[in-house]
Design a protein around this motif. Sequence first.
Motif, PDB file in Angstrom:
ATOM      1  N   PRO A  36      49.606  60.191  70.507  1.00 30.40           N
ATOM      2  CA  PRO A  36      50.607  60.312  69.432  1.00 30.40           C
ATOM      3  C   PRO A  36      51.930  59.616  69.744  1.00 30.40           C
ATOM      4  N   ARG A  37      52.200  59.302  71.020  1.00 30.30           N
ATOM      5  CA  ARG A  37      53.439  58.634  71.429  1.00 30.30           C
ATOM      6  C   ARG A  37      53.217  57.190  71.864  1.00 30.30           C
ATOM      7  N   TRP A  38      51.969  56.716  71.733  1.00 32.04           N
ATOM      8  CA  TRP A  38      51.606  55.371  72.190  1.00 32.04           C
ATOM      9  C   TRP A  38      51.654  54.422  70.988  1.00 32.04           C
ATOM     10  N   GLN A 227      39.352  59.620  65.433  1.00 34.01           N
ATOM     11  CA  GLN A 227      38.173  58.812  65.169  1.00 34.01           C
ATOM     12  C   GLN A 227      37.133  59.045  66.258  1.00 34.01           C
ATOM     13  N   ILE A 228      35.901  59.044  65.848  1.00 31.18           N
ATOM     14  CA  ILE A 228      34.782  59.245  66.771  1.00 31.18           C
ATOM     15  C   ILE A 228      34.106  57.900  67.012  1.00 31.18           C
ATOM     16  N   PRO A 229      33.936  57.496  68.277  1.00 33.17           N
ATOM     17  CA  PRO A 229      33.271  56.212  68.553  1.00 33.17           C
ATOM     18  C   PRO A 229      31.924  56.102  67.845  1.00 33.17           C
ATOM     19  N   PHE A 270      43.443  60.378  68.114  1.00 33.31           N
ATOM     20  CA  PHE A 270      42.437  59.879  69.042  1.00 33.31           C
ATOM     21  C   PHE A 270      41.829  58.623  68.439  1.00 33.31           C
ATOM     22  N   LEU A 271      41.984  57.492  69.145  1.00 34.53           N
ATOM     23  CA  LEU A 271      41.561  56.170  68.670  1.00 34.53           C
ATOM     24  C   LEU A 271      42.220  55.829  67.339  1.00 34.53           C
ATOM     25  N   SER A 272      43.431  56.313  67.161  1.00 32.64           N
ATOM     26  CA  SER A 272      44.171  56.074  65.917  1.00 32.64           C
ATOM     27  C   SER A 272      45.666  56.097  66.226  1.00 32.64           C
TER      28      SER A 272
END
Length: 284
Positions: A36-38, A227-229, A270-272
């Motif tokens: 969330p901070r990236w 997101q799920i791979p 996550f992945l977002s």
Amino acid sequence: MKKKTRRSFIKSSLGALLSLAGTSIGGKYYAEQVEPRWLEVNSFTIAHKLIPKGFNSTKIVQFSDTHLGFQFQLEDLKSIILKINRLQPDIIFFTGDLMDAPHEYTRSGEIIPILRELKAPLGKFCVYGNHDHGGNGTDLYKSIMEKSGFTLLKNESKEIKLLNKERICISGIDEPMLGRPNVRRALAGTRDTYQIMLSHAPDLADDIFNYEVHLQLSGHSHGGQVQIPFYGTLVTPPFAEKYPEGFYTINNQKLYVNRGLGTTRLPYRFLSRPEITIFELQSV
């Protein structure tokens, strides 16, 4: 389009929480504290024959969905404003959802001097998101954004005109969950010019692109947040289910969906990754 109710969206969100709970502690820490901070800054060139030569290399910066008060805080907003100003934009767009819960947020008066620091010589523009209307926030959002130097577009358009009289048009529509979008009214009187439409909800593109709009910029989806791979977005909100993130071409028109900066419902990404987007205009 099948409309998802608020109840079913929250139910889906709880399903996402249970899925996350089944991951490792390290994965939970990453999704809550790291990603969330990236921040990711994405840059694109937008070329079109209707973009006047005087607008060559005009730099647009879009940011969206801060959801102040949930996970994203005023200190984070200050940091983002510094980053945007370093990019030296000519135009700035905010595509909605400033505060997560306007009626509960106790620091709304502190937002104005922060947003006022944003510099864009050709203008700052914004539209309503669903959270901006929620909790009787409609007038509060309007007051904050206008006092911060933004032009709030609610089913209306404004021209950006250079000294040589070359121009492009910026339109904005209301959001569909709690507002009343009207594309026809937003575009009334706009002809023969490059047209950018701001719409918090990306899935309205299927209606918007029945009109002479060349680029739509949206937010709302957060890229699904999780997101799920090999699967994709786990949960997307109503009106962001068909077009959850990134670029799409619809009838030779372009839609870009920004993943936003904050989170809502669940404090995870996550992945977002959170995103700021740069668009550089180019005549052809």
